[in-house]
Motif scaffolding. Structure first.
Motif, mmCIF file in Angstrom:
data_model
loop_
_atom_site.group_PDB
_atom_site.id
_atom_site.type_symbol
_atom_site.label_atom_id
_atom_site.label_comp_id
_atom_site.label_asym_id
_atom_site.label_seq_id
_atom_site.Cartn_x
_atom_site.Cartn_y
_atom_site.Cartn_z
ATOM 1 N N LEU A 181 86.883 4.590 -24.059
ATOM 2 C CA LEU A 181 86.233 3.516 -24.660
ATOM 3 C C LEU A 181 87.584 2.600 -24.701
ATOM 4 N N HIS A 182 88.816 2.959 -24.882
ATOM 5 C CA HIS A 182 89.799 2.204 -24.352
ATOM 6 C C HIS A 182 89.743 1.680 -23.004
ATOM 7 N N ILE A 183 89.484 2.587 -22.095
ATOM 8 C CA ILE A 183 89.590 2.266 -20.623
ATOM 9 C C ILE A 183 88.600 1.263 -20.355
ATOM 10 N N MET A 184 87.214 1.375 -21.010
ATOM 11 C CA MET A 184 86.472 0.301 -20.532
ATOM 12 C C MET A 184 86.723 -1.102 -21.249
ATOM 13 N N VAL A 185 87.446 -1.217 -22.501
ATOM 14 C CA VAL A 185 87.642 -2.582 -22.665
ATOM 15 C C VAL A 185 88.613 -3.328 -21.553
ATOM 16 N N ARG A 186 89.742 -2.384 -21.120
ATOM 17 C CA ARG A 186 90.239 -2.925 -20.158
ATOM 18 C C ARG A 186 89.920 -3.201 -18.651
ATOM 19 N N TYR A 187 88.747 -2.215 -18.484
ATOM 20 C CA TYR A 187 87.781 -2.554 -17.091
ATOM 21 C C TYR A 187 87.021 -3.937 -17.373
ATOM 22 N N GLU A 188 86.454 -4.082 -18.278
ATOM 23 C CA GLU A 188 85.858 -5.446 -18.580
ATOM 24 C C GLU A 188 86.616 -6.457 -18.509
ATOM 25 N N ILE A 189 87.851 -6.652 -19.140
ATOM 26 C CA ILE A 189 88.577 -7.676 -19.154
ATOM 27 C C ILE A 189 89.110 -8.032 -17.748
ATOM 28 N N GLU A 190 89.572 -6.870 -16.978
ATOM 29 C CA GLU A 190 90.039 -6.966 -15.560
ATOM 30 C C GLU A 190 88.950 -7.509 -14.708
ATOM 31 N N LYS A 191 87.723 -6.974 -14.856
ATOM 32 C CA LYS A 191 86.691 -7.400 -14.103
ATOM 33 C C LYS A 191 86.388 -8.926 -14.353
ATOM 34 N N GLN A 192 86.692 -9.491 -15.322
ATOM 35 C CA GLN A 192 86.333 -10.842 -15.596
ATOM 36 C C GLN A 192 87.463 -11.484 -15.289
ATOM 37 N N ASN A 213 90.067 -8.236 -28.676
ATOM 38 C CA ASN A 213 90.118 -7.976 -29.894
ATOM 39 C C ASN A 213 88.216 -7.679 -30.181
ATOM 40 N N ARG A 214 87.681 -8.748 -29.605
ATOM 41 C CA ARG A 214 86.166 -8.583 -29.750
ATOM 42 C C ARG A 214 85.720 -7.309 -29.177
ATOM 43 N N LEU A 215 86.133 -6.946 -27.986
ATOM 44 C CA LEU A 215 85.558 -5.684 -27.338
ATOM 45 C C LEU A 215 86.068 -4.535 -28.325
ATOM 46 N N TYR A 216 87.300 -4.454 -28.748
ATOM 47 C CA TYR A 216 87.679 -3.345 -29.528
ATOM 48 C C TYR A 216 86.842 -3.160 -30.823
ATOM 49 N N GLN A 217 86.356 -4.092 -31.322
ATOM 50 C CA GLN A 217 85.520 -4.053 -32.562
ATOM 51 C C GLN A 217 84.069 -3.748 -31.956
ATOM 52 N N GLU A 218 83.695 -4.015 -30.809
ATOM 53 C CA GLU A 218 82.484 -3.612 -30.330
ATOM 54 C C GLU A 218 82.217 -2.208 -29.976
ATOM 55 N N TYR A 219 83.364 -1.927 -29.144
ATOM 56 C CA TYR A 219 83.393 -0.401 -28.568
ATOM 57 C C TYR A 219 83.482 0.424 -29.763
ATOM 58 N N LEU A 220 84.760 0.287 -30.267
ATOM 59 C CA LEU A 220 85.805 1.411 -31.107
ATOM 60 C C LEU A 220 85.450 0.937 -32.527
ATOM 61 N N GLY A 221 84.953 -0.206 -32.840
ATOM 62 C CA GLY A 221 84.838 -0.529 -34.349
ATOM 63 C C GLY A 221 86.052 -0.865 -35.135
#
Ligand code: ZN
Length: 498
Positions: free
Chosen positions: A357-368, A384-392
């Motif tokens: 899930l940590h990797i997915m945050v970085r992937y989404e950000i890099e992609k954008q 910060n928003r993605l950490y809340q969304e994926y990892l709570g």
């Protein structure tokens, strides 16, 4: 030109390229270990010159002619030379598309960025890092166009780290994992967490250093060829298959951090040390791709290092190093503690289940970022928003948020997904290993030779002789991310009594 003469020139070119790489690595090693704090400038000058010289040598028209000549005669070359020429031609084509001044400027920029990132992280001040990150992103978008203008920029960068991998592949890979991991995580979090407070007692650094020596022995790492040092961020650096360095970072109040750093980096080191002699000092030395490399480090770290048989095997010895800290603790309790699931802020401290899930945050950000739909200034907020969304979890500061990793300061956009792919490759390798041989009998006796032998034959020894996809196929068969999801489900269901 005669073929023999051309092959002699090829060998000479490879040796020179190796020498530039070795000098670059030695400066990096020095800069991250023993060099005093305010000394980056001088190394930056040297690195800039080295990068320029390497670029000049590699991109010279004569080099292109030599490689073309050899490629025309490839039918007469053995597999090793043919692969060398193929790889060098690929690199040559890429490099000659990057103007020399830009290439040098970029080398100096990454050096400066590393220094700025350290300071920014220390102060938890993203603004300090932002301008240089903007430049790095701009360079990478430009370079992506040089690499392969027919691809979306981020696809071109991903291809650099794991050939054949693109956003379509990763979108589906991460979607599969998310579908399986998120419900599993919810089920786990509904259960009583294991007690892991004993991991955070005071573990003196000297005892931890001796424990690292012991772990290197268990991992069968020959200290005459592999040294261990200390850096802020653990890493592995290889000069050749007889000289590999790993680093760790000791935390007095967290014995697991260095323990699993040593095992992780030890896995990288084993790969490098096992690569056959034939490919040394050529472009085929070194692990074949980041994903395959991470499959090896994470194999040792998680599949072996966080398994019950392994912990049972080393626990009596561990208690000798830390008699007071582990008094009254059993191997089973230790096993449960180091596998405790805890959605957290920092990737390198993440458990095996939430790691992806940590990797997915970085992937989404890099992609954008690389796709141009996210501006650098908005990275902290998105992070910060993605950490809340994926990892709570709520990110309290950038130090534990978007400044935590060194990858972007090194210009590595497209690297992070390799970690998740590596985890998935590893799970499939283990499944195949178990089908072929008794893995856990020897591991439960602290004997990793069966594991090492299997990985050496299926993965390590080839270096770059095979394509990354062929190495994966060789060890995994047809890649299937559900094998990794199955592995996680089985392990955590048993651990948490689901
Ligand atoms: Zn690694």
């Amino acid at each position: 030109m005669e073929l023999t003469e051309a092959l002699a020139k090829l060998a000479e070119l490879e040796k020179k390229l190796y020498a530039y790489q070795a000098a670059d690595s030695a400066l990096y090693l020095d800069g991250t270990t023993v060099a005093p704090r305010d000394t980056a400038e001088g190394r930056g000058v040297a690195l800039g010159v080295l990068a320029g010289e390497r670029h000049k040598l590699f991109s010279a028209p004569e080099t292109g002619e030599l490689l073309d000549f050899l490629w025309e005669r490839r039918g007469e070359l053995d597999q090793l030379r043919r692969r060398q020429v193929e790889e060098l031609r690929r690199s040559y084509a890429q490099l000659t598309r990057i103007p020399a001044e830009e290439y040098m400027e970029y080398a100096m920029l990454t050096n400066e960025a590393d220094d700025l990132w350290h300071r920014a992280k220390e102060k938890s001040d993203f603004e300090l890092f932002r301008p240089v990150l903007e430049k790095l992103v701009a360079f990478n978008i430009k370079f992506a166009g040089y690499y392969d203008a027919s691809k979306a920029p981020y696809d071109a960068l991903l291809n650099e780290y794991e050939r054949g991998v693109d956003m379509a592949y990763l979108d589906s890979f991460f979607a599969t994992l998310r579908q399986r991991i998120v419900p599993l995580l919810h089920a786990v979090m509904a259960k009583e967490p294991p007690d892991d407070s004993f991991l955070r007692r005071r573990y003196p650094l000297e005892a931890q250093r001796r424990f690292s020596d012991y772990l290197m022995e268990v991992l069968e790492l020959d200290r005459n060829h592999c040294a261990i040092g200390e850096t802020e961020h653990p890493y592995t650096l290889e000069f050749n298959n007889k000289d590999v360095r790993i680093t760790t970072n000791y935390n007095e109040n967290d014995v697991g951090f260095s323990m699993y750093s040593v095992i992780h980096e030890g896995g990288h080191a084993k790969y490098e040390l096992d690569i056959c002699d034939e490919v040394q000092y050529t472009c085929l030395s070194g692990g074949v791709s980041m994903g395959v490399h991470e499959s090896q480090s994470r194999f040792y770290e998680n599949l072996i290092g966080r398994s019950l048989p392994f912990i049972r095997a080393i626990f009596p010895k561990m208690k000798e190093f830390f008699p007071e800290q582990l008094a009254g603790v059993t191997a089973e309790q230790f096993y449960r503690a180091v596998n405790k699931v805890q959605p957290s802020l920092v990737r390198t401290e993440a458990d095996e289940l939430t790691y992806c899930l940590h990797i997915m945050v970085r992937y989404e950000i890099e992609k954008q970022l690389i796709g141009g739909t996210l501006e650098v200034k908005d990275v902290p907020e998105t992070w910060n928003r993605l950490y809340q969304e994926y990892l709570g979890v709520d990110v309290p500061d950038d130090k534990r948020g978007c400044l935590q990793d060194s990858h972007w300061s090194g210009g590595a956009f497209g690297y992070f997904p390799s970690y998740a792919l590596g985890s998935a490759y590893g799970a499939q390798m283990l499944k195949n290993m178990e089908a072929e041989t008794d893995v856990w009998g020897p591991v439960s006796r602290g004997d990793l030779s069966v594991v090492s032998g299997w990985l050496r034959e299926k993965v390590h020894k080839f270096g770059g002789l095979l394509e990354p996809a062929d190495v994966v196929k060789n060890a995994c068969g047809q890649f299937d991310p559900t094998v990794f999801a199955d592995y996680l489900e089985k392990k955590y269901s048993a651990l948490y009594g689901l």
